[in-house]
Design an enzyme around this catalytic site. Structure first.
Site, PDB file in Angstrom:
ATOM      1  N   ASP A  90       0.871  -1.172   0.000  1.00 21.84           N
ATOM      2  CA  ASP A  90       0.000   0.000   0.000  1.00 21.84           C
ATOM      3  C   ASP A  90       0.913   1.228   0.000  1.00 21.84           C
ATOM      4  O   ASP A  90       2.117   1.123   0.262  1.00 21.84           O
ATOM      5  CB  ASP A  90      -0.926  -0.050   1.220  1.00 21.84           C
ATOM      6  N   CYS A 294     -15.214 -22.591  18.687  1.00 21.62           N
ATOM      7  CA  CYS A 294     -14.360 -22.633  17.504  1.00 21.62           C
ATOM      8  C   CYS A 294     -13.500 -23.891  17.591  1.00 21.62           C
ATOM      9  O   CYS A 294     -13.168 -24.344  18.692  1.00 21.62           O
ATOM     10  CB  CYS A 294     -13.484 -21.381  17.472  1.00 21.62           C
ATOM     11  N   CYS A 296     -10.420 -24.209  16.057  1.00 21.86           N
ATOM     12  CA  CYS A 296      -9.039 -23.968  15.636  1.00 21.86           C
ATOM     13  C   CYS A 296      -8.069 -24.488  16.708  1.00 21.86           C
ATOM     14  O   CYS A 296      -8.471 -24.730  17.849  1.00 21.86           O
ATOM     15  CB  CYS A 296      -8.824 -22.483  15.341  1.00 21.86           C
ATOM     16  N   CYS A 299      -8.249 -22.550  20.065  1.00 26.03           N
ATOM     17  CA  CYS A 299      -9.456 -22.753  20.873  1.00 26.03           C
ATOM     18  C   CYS A 299      -9.575 -24.192  21.358  1.00 26.03           C
ATOM     19  O   CYS A 299     -10.154 -24.446  22.411  1.00 26.03           O
ATOM     20  CB  CYS A 299     -10.693 -22.356  20.071  1.00 26.03           C
TER      21      CYS A 299
HETATM   22 ZN   LIG Z   1     -10.407 -20.430  17.436  1.00 28.27          ZN
END
Ligand SMILES: [Zn+2]
Length: 678
Positions: A90, A294, A296, A299
């Site tokens: 950017d 979650c 993942c 988690c």
């Molecule tokens: Zn998670």
């Protein structure tokens, strides 16, 4: 060289591949924002942990700090941030919006981006915040377009190319980098469209939609939809589109549906610093959570209390990891939904996550006609109703239009309206239809979610392949009722009757006491009506001229092939109840309907390949019927309008003429060669 290829699609949403000097990336792509100094998660881990293929960093920040600048100039961007793949940069536009003026000119910042080896170098565009009044937004947009022209000239050394997805910048190392030009125009769709048109006419590799972060931060998603859709009307169809700052997973599907290919996220780190966790369905503060909803790795291996008790930098890192897991998981869900042509379903689900997103879904309904032009004519899976907003989907708009414009109900004594029933309707209603037709010359239409479905069309996509609840929501019911009224009205002379069980026999007997019983040849009716809906009335008449023979499948008993006058003109695809063209049918179409209808014109070299059954690539396409939708049947013709092949279109006209790579028509059969895959 930077280039872009579309490998799959669902309407405006595309699966694709972006090629850059430092490698390629699958799109839709999420570009995690990497700060050269503060790395919550080191880029070197981004690929391994999350599958990131391309990242974005800020050249203005790098240039402004002597230790970053010198290292970037010495070791390149990859060396500075520790990443060996494609990098977009950017330019400081957002800094100028946040902090006022920036201490750099456009030529300086572009030159710097090239020298540090950025793959995608961004112009210094002029940001118009949402509160900018229209006259000022317009004048800033004019200045932005002037700058875009300057950037293109600087980058391409004058005489910027306006064709294809090619940005040809020459950097010190000799590899060709890509230029990113940005659409501005505040919250005004007309200005956005003008800005997009200005940029589409200039040479660049990526088209960005800028100035939208304040809209997203304040949840003004409906306005976001209006400005993105306005830009998409004018942007170059073959170049990837970057939506600046769209970093929350709950809006990825919406962005993709509107045709945005690249998204970037600094939110994963910003949210983590504030203790906030992003999910595809919304945001929660860690302090609010007693469970982690979650799957993942973060988690799965922590509970909220455990995360809260971590020391500051470690907790921020863990939350940032979760946020990126949630983001990339949603990105994969979006890609899979595009591959299955069920992105609308996903968008409807996600937009239920927040009322402001539901507003966006309604705004999208206002762009139904624009979206319909790109929506596939068929898909593999069923149409799933998700709620009242399912009425906005292209299939609904298209069905009503096709039935209104192309269907002709043969004359009869009475038209009987039947209520929604299990599919296929013709099987469910078979005995009733027989009883009625023994006494009267009757036609039948079913009141479906899509509007009127003449009984002989009940096998076609999307009707046969739809799952709709038995109790419709009031808005959909009202829409269906309007469509049924219009349908009955258009029949004029017909007497129509809503079937209400046994007493309808008496009612019909009273009105038409001396009926002439006529039992229909349903398969013949189905063939004619389907061909008319797919190709138009005149084209269907030409296709089916002569003595008709229907070849049935020995397994299912359904029509498989249609022979007219001894020629194999059409085959019926069981999956979606739609016809595929065969070469004799293609010849009949070209003889009967004038160009450009139903045609894709290719140059004479490609015509030879197509005649041999080879697929047609977009760079050989000279012209195409503007009414063609993806997945529709087309005839490939040479420059003298001779049919050389038939197959299925994968692109619409504007794309066929703009893309320099990718398949335009999947050829089924060539005029000179053996038939290919159907
Ligand atoms: Zn998670």
């Amino acid at each position: 060289m930077v280039s872009f290829e579309m490998t799959g699609r669902d309407g405006l949403a595309r699966l694709g591949r972006l090629y850059t000097p430092h490698g390629s990336a699958t799109t839709p792509a999420l570009l995690p924002v990497v700060h050269p100094g503060i790395q919550t998660i080191p880029p070197s881990e981004m690929r391994r942990l999350f599958g990131a293929e391309i990242v974005i960093t800020n050249s203005y920040i790098i240039r402004g700090r002597v230790e970053f600048r010198e290292r970037a100039l010495r070791e390149g961007l990859g060396g500075l941030i520790g990443w060996d793949g494609p990098v977009m940069t950017d330019s400081g536009t957002f800094q100028s919006y946040m902090y006022g003026e920036v201490e750099v000119s456009q030529p300086e910042i572009l030159d710097f981006q090239r020298r540090i080896g950025s793959d995608l170098c961004t112009m210094l565009d002029i940001f118009s915040p949402p509160e900018t009044p229209e006259p000022e937004a317009a004048s800033r947009l004019s200045e932005n377009s002037r700058r875009a022209g300057q950037a293109s000239e600087l980058f391409h050394g004058g005489g910027g190319t306006s064709q294809g997805a090619r940005g040809k910048g020459q950097m010190a190392g000799g590899e060709e980098q890509g230029l990113v030009l940005a659409v501005q125009g505040g919250i005004f769709p007309n200005l956005r469209e003008r800005s997009a048109a200005d940029i589409a006419g200039l040479g660049c590799a990526v088209q960005a939609i800028g100035g939208v972060v304040p809209l997203m931060e304040s949840y003004r998603f409906a306005e976001l939809v209006d400005v993105v859709m306005a830009a998409k009307r004018a942007l170059h169809p073959a170049r990837p589109v970057h939506l600046f700052g769209a970093g929350h997973p709950m809006m990825f599907s919406l962005a993709a549906l509107m045709g945005c290919d690249l998204l970037d996220s600094s939110s994963y780190a910003k949210y983590a610093k504030d203790g906030r966790m992003m999910f595809s369905w919304g945001t929660r503060h860690l302090d609010e959570l007693s469970h982690l909803p979650c799957g993942c790795p973060v988690c799965a291996s922590h509970d909220p209390e455990g995360l809260r008790s971590l020391p500051d930098p470690e907790r921020v890192r863990k939350l940032a990891e979760h946020n990126l897991h949630a983001s990339f998981s949603e990105l994969r869900a979006v890609r899979q939904a595009i591959a299955e042509s069920r992105l609308w379903e996903l968008v409807e689900e996600r937009c239920r996550g927040h009322p402001a997103l539901l507003d966006a879904l309604h705004a999208l309904g206002g762009h139904a006609a624009q979206l319909e032009r790109f929506a596939p004519a068929s898909r593999t899976g069923a149409f799933f109703y998700k709620g009242p907003e399912s009425s906005f989907r292209p299939e609904v708009l298209r069905w009503e239009r096709l039935v209104r414009e192309r269907y002709t109900m043969p004359d009869s004594e009475v038209m009987v309206c039947l209520e929604e029933a299990p599919k296929p309707y013709s099987r469910h209603y078979a005995s009733l239809v027989r009883r009625i037709q023994e006494r009267w010359d009757a036609r039948f239409v079913v009141t479906s979610f899509f509007g009127p479905v003449p009984l002989e069309l009940d096998g076609m996509y999307p009707v046969a392949q739809s799952l709709v609840p038995s109790r419709l929501d009031p808005e959909s019911a009202a829409r269906v009722s309007r469509a049924m009224k219009r349908f009955s009205h258009d029949l004029r002379s017909q007497f129509s009757l809503v079937w209400e069980g046994e007493r309808s026999f008496e009612a019909l007997g009273a009105v038409v006491p001396e009926g002439r019983g006529v039992v229909s040849d349903w398969e013949m009716l189905r063939v004619r009506a389907t061909a008319e809906l797919q190709f138009g009335r005149d084209a269907a008449a030409a296709l089916l001229e002569g003595k008709l023979e229907l070849v049935l499948s020995p397994n299912t008993g359904r029509v498989r092939n249609v022979l007219a006058g001894g020629e194999h003109v059409l085959s019926l695809r069981a999956r979606d109840g739609l016809f595929t063209l065969r070469m004799p049918g293609a010849r009949r179409l070209v003889a009967a309907v004038g160009p450009p209808r139903l045609r894709v014109v290719v140059d004479d070299d490609a015509a030879g390949f197509a005649a041999a059954g080879k697929n047609v690539f977009s760079r050989f396409v000279k012209e195409c019927d503007p009414e063609i939708r993806p997945m529709e049947e087309v005839v490939v013709v040479d420059g003298s309008d001779r049919p050389v092949a038939c197959g299925r279109a994968l692109m619409v006209r504007s794309e066929m003429l703009a893309f320099t790579r990718g398949m335009a028509v999947r050829v089924r059969e060539g005029s000179g060669g053996p038939p290919g895959e159907g």
